[in-house]
Design an enzyme around this catalytic site. Structure first.
Site, short mmCIF file in Angstrom:
data_model
loop_
_atom_site.label_atom_id
_atom_site.label_comp_id
_atom_site.label_asym_id
_atom_site.label_seq_id
_atom_site.Cartn_x
_atom_site.Cartn_y
_atom_site.Cartn_z
N ARG A 62 -14.55 -0.35 -2.27
CA ARG A 62 -13.66 -0.22 -3.43
C ARG A 62 -14.43 -0.46 -4.74
O ARG A 62 -14.21 0.25 -5.73
CB ARG A 62 -12.49 -1.19 -3.32
CG ARG A 62 -11.49 -1.06 -4.45
CD ARG A 62 -10.16 -1.73 -4.12
NE ARG A 62 -9.16 -1.48 -5.15
CZ ARG A 62 -8.70 -2.40 -5.99
NH1 ARG A 62 -9.14 -3.66 -5.92
NH2 ARG A 62 -7.80 -2.08 -6.90
N HIS A 66 -14.67 2.12 -7.89
CA HIS A 66 -14.33 1.71 -9.26
C HIS A 66 -15.53 1.78 -10.19
O HIS A 66 -15.38 1.95 -11.41
CB HIS A 66 -13.72 0.31 -9.27
CG HIS A 66 -12.32 0.28 -8.73
ND1 HIS A 66 -11.46 -0.76 -8.93
CD2 HIS A 66 -11.64 1.19 -7.98
CE1 HIS A 66 -10.29 -0.50 -8.33
NE2 HIS A 66 -10.39 0.67 -7.74
N ASP A 67 -16.73 1.64 -9.65
CA ASP A 67 -17.93 1.82 -10.47
C ASP A 67 -18.08 3.29 -10.85
O ASP A 67 -18.21 3.64 -12.01
CB ASP A 67 -19.17 1.34 -9.70
CG ASP A 67 -20.44 1.46 -10.55
OD1 ASP A 67 -20.33 1.37 -11.79
OD2 ASP A 67 -21.52 1.65 -9.98
N VAL A 70 -15.88 5.07 -13.55
CA VAL A 70 -15.98 4.65 -14.96
C VAL A 70 -17.40 4.92 -15.46
O VAL A 70 -18.33 4.17 -15.16
CB VAL A 70 -15.62 3.15 -15.12
CG1 VAL A 70 -15.68 2.75 -16.58
CG2 VAL A 70 -14.22 2.88 -14.56
N GLY A 72 -19.56 6.95 -14.38
CA GLY A 72 -20.53 7.23 -13.32
C GLY A 72 -20.98 6.00 -12.57
O GLY A 72 -20.64 4.86 -12.91
N ASP A 74 -23.10 3.50 -12.15
CA ASP A 74 -24.13 2.86 -12.96
C ASP A 74 -24.04 1.33 -12.93
O ASP A 74 -24.57 0.66 -13.81
CB ASP A 74 -24.04 3.35 -14.41
CG ASP A 74 -22.68 3.01 -15.04
OD1 ASP A 74 -21.83 2.41 -14.35
OD2 ASP A 74 -22.47 3.36 -16.21
N ASN A 94 -9.08 -4.01 -11.63
CA ASN A 94 -10.07 -4.93 -11.03
C ASN A 94 -9.66 -6.39 -11.06
O ASN A 94 -10.02 -7.16 -10.16
CB ASN A 94 -11.42 -4.80 -11.77
CG ASN A 94 -12.04 -3.43 -11.60
OD1 ASN A 94 -11.88 -2.79 -10.56
ND2 ASN A 94 -12.74 -2.96 -12.63
N PRO A 163 -7.21 5.46 -10.83
CA PRO A 163 -5.79 5.69 -10.52
C PRO A 163 -5.08 4.42 -10.07
O PRO A 163 -5.69 3.53 -9.48
CB PRO A 163 -5.83 6.73 -9.40
CG PRO A 163 -7.22 6.73 -8.88
CD PRO A 163 -8.11 6.22 -9.96
N THR A 194 -8.29 3.37 5.29
CA THR A 194 -8.29 3.05 6.72
C THR A 194 -8.82 1.64 6.95
O THR A 194 -8.72 1.10 8.05
CB THR A 194 -9.15 4.07 7.52
OG1 THR A 194 -9.11 3.70 8.90
CG2 THR A 194 -10.62 4.06 7.09
N ASP A 238 -4.09 0.00 6.46
CA ASP A 238 -3.96 0.76 7.71
C ASP A 238 -3.15 -0.12 8.66
O ASP A 238 -3.52 -1.25 8.93
CB ASP A 238 -5.37 1.04 8.27
CG ASP A 238 -5.37 1.71 9.63
OD1 ASP A 238 -4.46 1.45 10.46
OD2 ASP A 238 -6.30 2.49 9.90
N THR A 241 -5.39 -0.48 12.55
CA THR A 241 -6.80 -0.89 12.71
C THR A 241 -7.48 -1.12 11.36
O THR A 241 -8.39 -0.38 10.96
CB THR A 241 -7.59 0.20 13.49
OG1 THR A 241 -7.33 1.48 12.82
CG2 THR A 241 -7.18 0.30 14.93
C1 HEM Z 1 -6.44 7.86 -4.74
C2 HEM Z 1 -6.20 6.87 -5.55
C3 HEM Z 1 -6.34 5.43 -5.17
C4 HEM Z 1 -5.49 4.44 -5.53
C5 HEM Z 1 -4.25 4.58 -6.37
C6 HEM Z 1 -5.99 3.22 -4.94
C7 HEM Z 1 -5.39 1.99 -5.10
C8 HEM Z 1 -5.74 0.86 -4.39
C9 HEM Z 1 -5.07 -0.40 -4.46
C10 HEM Z 1 -3.87 -0.73 -5.34
C11 HEM Z 1 -5.68 -1.24 -3.60
C12 HEM Z 1 -5.32 -2.70 -3.30
C13 HEM Z 1 -6.02 -3.64 -4.23
C14 HEM Z 1 -5.56 -5.06 -4.06
O1 HEM Z 1 -4.41 -5.30 -3.68
O2 HEM Z 1 -6.36 -5.99 -4.30
C15 HEM Z 1 -6.75 -0.51 -2.98
C16 HEM Z 1 -7.59 -1.02 -2.05
C17 HEM Z 1 -8.68 -0.35 -1.55
N1 HEM Z 1 -9.14 0.88 -1.98
FE1 HEM Z 1 -8.12 2.20 -3.07
N2 HEM Z 1 -7.11 3.49 -4.24
C18 HEM Z 1 -7.38 4.83 -4.36
C19 HEM Z 1 -8.46 5.50 -3.85
C20 HEM Z 1 -9.51 4.89 -3.21
C21 HEM Z 1 -10.78 5.51 -2.94
C22 HEM Z 1 -11.16 6.93 -3.33
C23 HEM Z 1 -11.53 4.59 -2.28
C24 HEM Z 1 -12.94 4.69 -1.79
C25 HEM Z 1 -13.58 5.83 -1.58
C26 HEM Z 1 -10.72 3.39 -2.14
C27 HEM Z 1 -11.07 2.28 -1.44
C28 HEM Z 1 -10.26 1.18 -1.28
C29 HEM Z 1 -10.53 0.12 -0.33
C30 HEM Z 1 -11.62 0.11 0.70
C31 HEM Z 1 -9.54 -0.85 -0.51
C32 HEM Z 1 -9.40 -2.21 0.19
C33 HEM Z 1 -10.19 -3.25 -0.60
C34 HEM Z 1 -10.16 -4.65 -0.03
O3 HEM Z 1 -9.63 -4.91 1.04
O4 HEM Z 1 -10.73 -5.53 -0.70
N3 HEM Z 1 -9.51 3.61 -2.73
N4 HEM Z 1 -6.79 0.75 -3.50
#
Ligand code: HEM
Ligand SMILES: *[C@@H]1O[C@H](CO)[C@@H](O)[C@H](O)[C@H]1NC(C)=O
Length: 319
Positions: A62, A66-67, A70, A72, A74, A94, A163, A194, A238, A241
């Site tokens: 994640r 997020h890097d 914003v 690129g 970097d 963040n 997003p 996942t 997920d 799993t």
């Molecule tokens: C499509 C738009 C996306 C939205 C709106 C979104 C939003 C979020 C949100 C709200 C969380 C939970 C954060 C928290 O409660 O602390 C999350 C977790 C996560 N996101 Fe996304 N995400 C998106 C796309 C992505 C993409 C593209 C990736 C990586 C390629 C990603 C990887 C992750 C991962 C791995 C987590 C779990 C992080 C953890 O357990 O610490 N997400 N995301």
């Protein structure tokens, strides 16, 4: 005449050299001579970090997302706020949820000890992300390298360009398009969910107020996510799993068990993303292959190369 031709040949060589240095491409063996032990160091540290806490692989993935979204890939997301510097860590997407910084610090310290001031924090984050996914059962790939570290960050861009969980499909599509990513990329990269966890405050409206959700699933999630407390209580993205990088995320979407609104919109209506969700739900290999390719694409968003930026000594501060 000969000098005339020579002049133009020299000129065109100079022009192409210049084009090369401003458009430098990332290459996988960038540190082949300057830090041959880099990939071994990163992988060994990621093995330790994941043994200590499986979720860290998700958290680092994640961070990388997020890097890259914003300005690129970097390493801007890694910069701490100071009295005179506003970083991205306190931007909405963040604040109190981005995690994994200590693992990147540990890797950076090891890498600096082996190859001083050679390897960027941006490349370390890209490699750590790849290794985390592979160690959790996902695909692996060759990471193009040669990114340099930003000397700036943008809290406002982090707020407006990453997003949010209540985004609709049109917004998600637009935000990805702004980064050169397609609807297919959005669909496969969302499969990152996942693995990992999310806080109650980001899915409360979905489980209490939305209709395209499995009733038993909503009831289950409500147990640890009350209507007006427990904002930071965690639930797995997920449902089956959460520490395995598999294709179950797509089965969840089809079963109306996508936890974030932004997840379920991928399987709620018409469009090419609907058939892609179906494909990935039945074909884990297709998901793994396409995810790896999309990660390489994500990793190439406007990198700083050549003499731009710097090789940070400490990932939290500019030199
Ligand atoms: C499509 C738009 C996306 C939205 C709106 C979104 C939003 C979020 C949100 C709200 C969380 C939970 C954060 C928290 O409660 O602390 C999350 C977790 C996560 N996101 Fe996304 N995400 C998106 C796309 C992505 C993409 C593209 C990736 C990586 C390629 C990603 C990887 C992750 C991962 C791995 C987590 C779990 C992080 C953890 O357990 O610490 N997400 N995301
Ligand atoms: C659900 O919708 C109602 C009516 O719009 C609203 O008052 C309430 O705050 C919403 N609940 C959640 C948890 O979003």
């Amino acid at each position: 005449m000969a000098t005339f031709i020579k002049f133009f040949v020299t000129l065109s060589i100079l022009v192409s050299l210049l084009a090369c240095s401003t458009n430098a491409q990332l290459i996988s063996n960038f540190y082949g001579k300057t830090c041959p032990s880099l990939q071994t160091i990163v992988r060994n540290e990621m093995i330790k970090a994941i043994r200590n806490e499986a979720r860290i692989g998700a958290s680092i993935l994640r961070l990388f997302f997020h890097d890259c979204f914003v300005n690129g890939c970097d390493a801007s997301v890694l910069l701490d706020d100071t009295g005179t510097f506003v970083g991205e860590k306190n931007a909405g997407p963040n604040k109190n949820s981005a995690r994994g910084f200590e693992v990147i610090d540990t890797i950076k310290t090891k890498v600096e000890a082996a190859c001083k001031s050679k390897v960027s924090c941006a490349d370390i984050l890209a490699l750590a992300t790849r290794d985390g996914i592979a160690l959790l059962g996902g695909p692996s790939w060759t990471v193009p390298l040669g990114r340099r570290d930003a000397r700036t960050a943008s809290q406002s861009a982090a707020n407006s360009q990453i997003p949010g969980p209540s985004s609709d499909l049109a917004t998600l599509t637009k935000m990805f398009k702004d980064k050169g990513l397609t609807l297919n990329d959005l669909t496969v990269l969302s499969g990152a969910h996942t693995i990992g966890q999310t806080e109650c405050q980001f899915f409360r409206t979905r489980i209490y107020n939305e209709t395209n959700i499995d009733t038993n699933f909503a009831t289950l999630r409500k147990r640890n996510c009350p209507t007006s407390s427990g904002d930071t209580n965690l639930a797995p993205l997920d449902s089956v799993t959460p520490t395995k990088f598999d294709n179950n995320y797509y089965n969840d979407l089809i079963a109306k068990k996508g936890l974030l609104h932004s997840d379920q919109v991928l399987f709620n209506g018409v469009g090419s993303q609907v058939s892609l969700v179906k494909t990935y739900s039945t074909n884990g290999n297709a998901f793994a292959r396409d995810f790896a390719a999309a990660m390489v694409k994500l990793s190439k968003i406007s990198p700083l190369t050549g003499t731009k930026g710097e090789i940070r000594k400490n990932c939290r501060f500019i030199n």
